[in-house]
Design a protein around this motif. Structure first.
Motif, PDB file in Angstrom:
ATOM      1  N   UNK A 154      11.458  -5.276 -36.140  1.00 36.56           N
ATOM      2  CA  UNK A 154      12.560  -4.867 -35.278  1.00 36.56           C
ATOM      3  C   UNK A 154      11.974  -4.300 -33.984  1.00 36.56           C
ATOM      4  N   UNK A 155      12.168  -5.016 -32.910  1.00 38.26           N
ATOM      5  CA  UNK A 155      11.609  -4.642 -31.615  1.00 38.26           C
ATOM      6  C   UNK A 155      12.643  -3.908 -30.786  1.00 38.26           C
ATOM      7  N   UNK A 156      12.187  -2.877 -30.086  1.00 34.95           N
ATOM      8  CA  UNK A 156      13.055  -2.159 -29.161  1.00 34.95           C
ATOM      9  C   UNK A 156      12.735  -2.636 -27.749  1.00 34.95           C
ATOM     10  N   UNK A 157      13.774  -2.907 -26.981  1.00 33.05           N
ATOM     11  CA  UNK A 157      13.645  -3.304 -25.576  1.00 33.05           C
ATOM     12  C   UNK A 157      14.341  -2.259 -24.718  1.00 33.05           C
ATOM     13  N   UNK A 158      13.893  -2.131 -23.467  1.00 33.36           N
ATOM     14  CA  UNK A 158      14.405  -1.101 -22.562  1.00 33.36           C
ATOM     15  C   UNK A 158      14.812  -1.695 -21.222  1.00 33.36           C
ATOM     16  N   UNK A 159      15.775  -1.016 -20.565  1.00 31.28           N
ATOM     17  CA  UNK A 159      16.176  -1.391 -19.213  1.00 31.28           C
ATOM     18  C   UNK A 159      15.589  -0.390 -18.219  1.00 31.28           C
ATOM     19  N   UNK A 160      15.613  -0.746 -16.944  1.00 30.12           N
ATOM     20  CA  UNK A 160      15.157   0.180 -15.904  1.00 30.12           C
ATOM     21  C   UNK A 160      16.119   1.350 -15.749  1.00 30.12           C
ATOM     22  N   UNK A 161      17.324   1.217 -16.305  1.00 30.20           N
ATOM     23  CA  UNK A 161      18.303   2.306 -16.269  1.00 30.20           C
ATOM     24  C   UNK A 161      18.198   3.203 -17.499  1.00 30.20           C
ATOM     25  N   UNK A 162      17.176   2.967 -18.333  1.00 31.52           N
ATOM     26  CA  UNK A 162      16.832   3.828 -19.472  1.00 31.52           C
ATOM     27  C   UNK A 162      17.736   3.671 -20.689  1.00 31.52           C
ATOM     28  N   UNK A 163      18.332   2.485 -20.852  1.00 31.16           N
ATOM     29  CA  UNK A 163      19.011   2.176 -22.107  1.00 31.16           C
ATOM     30  C   UNK A 163      18.008   1.448 -22.996  1.00 31.16           C
ATOM     31  N   UNK A 164      18.195   1.583 -24.289  1.00 32.18           N
ATOM     32  CA  UNK A 164      17.379   0.809 -25.232  1.00 32.18           C
ATOM     33  C   UNK A 164      18.300  -0.051 -26.087  1.00 32.18           C
ATOM     34  N   UNK A 165      17.742  -1.124 -26.622  1.00 27.64           N
ATOM     35  CA  UNK A 165      18.482  -2.027 -27.494  1.00 27.64           C
ATOM     36  C   UNK A 165      17.536  -2.482 -28.602  1.00 27.64           C
ATOM     37  N   UNK A 166      18.041  -2.475 -29.813  1.00 29.85           N
ATOM     38  CA  UNK A 166      17.269  -2.885 -30.990  1.00 29.85           C
ATOM     39  C   UNK A 166      18.096  -3.907 -31.753  1.00 29.85           C
ATOM     40  N   UNK A 167      17.569  -5.119 -31.887  1.00 32.45           N
ATOM     41  CA  UNK A 167      18.299  -6.216 -32.497  1.00 32.45           C
ATOM     42  C   UNK A 167      17.963  -6.359 -33.979  1.00 32.45           C
ATOM     43  N   UNK A 168      19.025  -6.471 -34.806  1.00 33.70           N
ATOM     44  CA  UNK A 168      18.897  -6.758 -36.234  1.00 33.70           C
ATOM     45  C   UNK A 168      19.872  -7.883 -36.534  1.00 33.70           C
ATOM     46  N   UNK A 169      19.335  -9.098 -36.712  1.00 32.99           N
ATOM     47  CA  UNK A 169      20.204 -10.254 -36.866  1.00 32.99           C
ATOM     48  C   UNK A 169      20.915 -10.503 -35.552  1.00 32.99           C
TER      49      UNK A 169
ATOM     50  N   UNK B  66      21.425 -13.753 -26.932  1.00 34.10           N
ATOM     51  CA  UNK B  66      20.163 -13.119 -27.332  1.00 34.10           C
ATOM     52  C   UNK B  66      19.053 -13.339 -26.301  1.00 34.10           C
ATOM     53  N   UNK B  67      19.119 -14.412 -25.532  1.00 36.95           N
ATOM     54  CA  UNK B  67      18.097 -14.710 -24.523  1.00 36.95           C
ATOM     55  C   UNK B  67      18.002 -13.611 -23.466  1.00 36.95           C
ATOM     56  N   UNK B  68      19.069 -12.828 -23.283  1.00 36.74           N
ATOM     57  CA  UNK B  68      19.046 -11.739 -22.301  1.00 36.74           C
ATOM     58  C   UNK B  68      17.980 -10.699 -22.634  1.00 36.74           C
ATOM     59  N   UNK B  69      17.592 -10.598 -23.884  1.00 34.65           N
ATOM     60  CA  UNK B  69      16.554  -9.642 -24.281  1.00 34.65           C
ATOM     61  C   UNK B  69      15.232  -9.929 -23.575  1.00 34.65           C
ATOM     62  N   UNK B  70      14.992 -11.180 -23.256  1.00 31.25           N
ATOM     63  CA  UNK B  70      13.730 -11.571 -22.626  1.00 31.25           C
ATOM     64  C   UNK B  70      13.524 -10.903 -21.267  1.00 31.25           C
ATOM     65  N   UNK B  71      14.597 -10.510 -20.608  1.00 36.39           N
ATOM     66  CA  UNK B  71      14.505  -9.879 -19.292  1.00 36.39           C
ATOM     67  C   UNK B  71      14.226  -8.377 -19.387  1.00 36.39           C
ATOM     68  N   UNK B  72      14.241  -7.824 -20.590  1.00 38.40           N
ATOM     69  CA  UNK B  72      14.063  -6.382 -20.773  1.00 38.40           C
ATOM     70  C   UNK B  72      12.606  -6.049 -21.082  1.00 38.40           C
ATOM     71  N   UNK B  73      12.242  -4.790 -20.880  1.00 38.36           N
ATOM     72  CA  UNK B  73      10.867  -4.329 -21.113  1.00 38.36           C
ATOM     73  C   UNK B  73      10.630  -4.008 -22.585  1.00 38.36           C
ATOM     74  N   UNK B  74       9.411  -4.287 -23.057  1.00 34.37           N
ATOM     75  CA  UNK B  74       9.034  -3.826 -24.389  1.00 34.37           C
ATOM     76  C   UNK B  74       8.597  -2.360 -24.270  1.00 34.37           C
ATOM     77  N   UNK B  75       8.244  -1.745 -25.391  1.00 33.09           N
ATOM     78  CA  UNK B  75       7.929  -0.315 -25.376  1.00 33.09           C
ATOM     79  C   UNK B  75       6.762   0.017 -24.452  1.00 33.09           C
ATOM     80  N   UNK B  76       5.698  -0.787 -24.455  1.00 29.93           N
ATOM     81  CA  UNK B  76       4.529  -0.527 -23.610  1.00 29.93           C
ATOM     82  C   UNK B  76       4.895  -0.630 -22.125  1.00 29.93           C
TER      83      UNK B  76
END
Length: 124
Positions: free
Chosen positions: A1-16, A105-115
């Motif tokens: 389960x990967x967490x992705x982040x936006x430049x506005x400081x929201x996070x999103x975690x996808x499960x299914x 789901x492809x929108x996740x690709x535009x978001x930052x990973x944790x690092x």
């Protein structure tokens, strides 16, 4: 389960096909003590980048933007029950805002990973 982040400081975690969304620890620290949060109702749909929720602290009010498009399936009842402190205490765990049925789901690709997000925050 990967967490992705936006430049506005929201996070999103996808499960299914369900994404859990909240604000980052950095955002919670910048806000200070949260005194109010307004979450959207189940069934409401958002496009990526739309205003989705509002969070207020003693310092300021901030919009929370949808990091991914979809329809709200659940709001965090702990927050809805006026337990706003959980946003400060556990912003990336129990202080989540909503769960969304993801429409793209492809929108996740535009978001930052944790690092990448950690590097981004260091530069602020």
């Amino acid at each position: 389960m990967t967490t992705r982040y936006t430049k506005d400081h929201e996070w999103v975690r996808l499960e299914g096909d369900i994404a859990t969304i909240g604000i980052s620890k950095y955002a919670a620290e910048q806000l200070g003590d949260v005194v109010y949060a307004e979450l959207p109702a189940a069934g409401k749909a958002f496009k990526q980048g739309d205003d989705m929720a509002v969070v207020e602290s003693a310092k300021t009010a901030s919009d929370v933007y949808a990091p991914i498009s979809g329809e709200i399936v659940e709001g965090n009842s702990a927050i809805s029950g006026e337990n706003w402190q959980i946003i400060n205490d556990e912003p990336e765990a129990g202080g989540w805002f909503v769960k969304v049925k993801v429409s793209n789901e492809a929108e996740l690709d535009a978001l930052m990973d944790e690092a990448a997000y950690a590097d981004y925050v260091k530069g602020l």
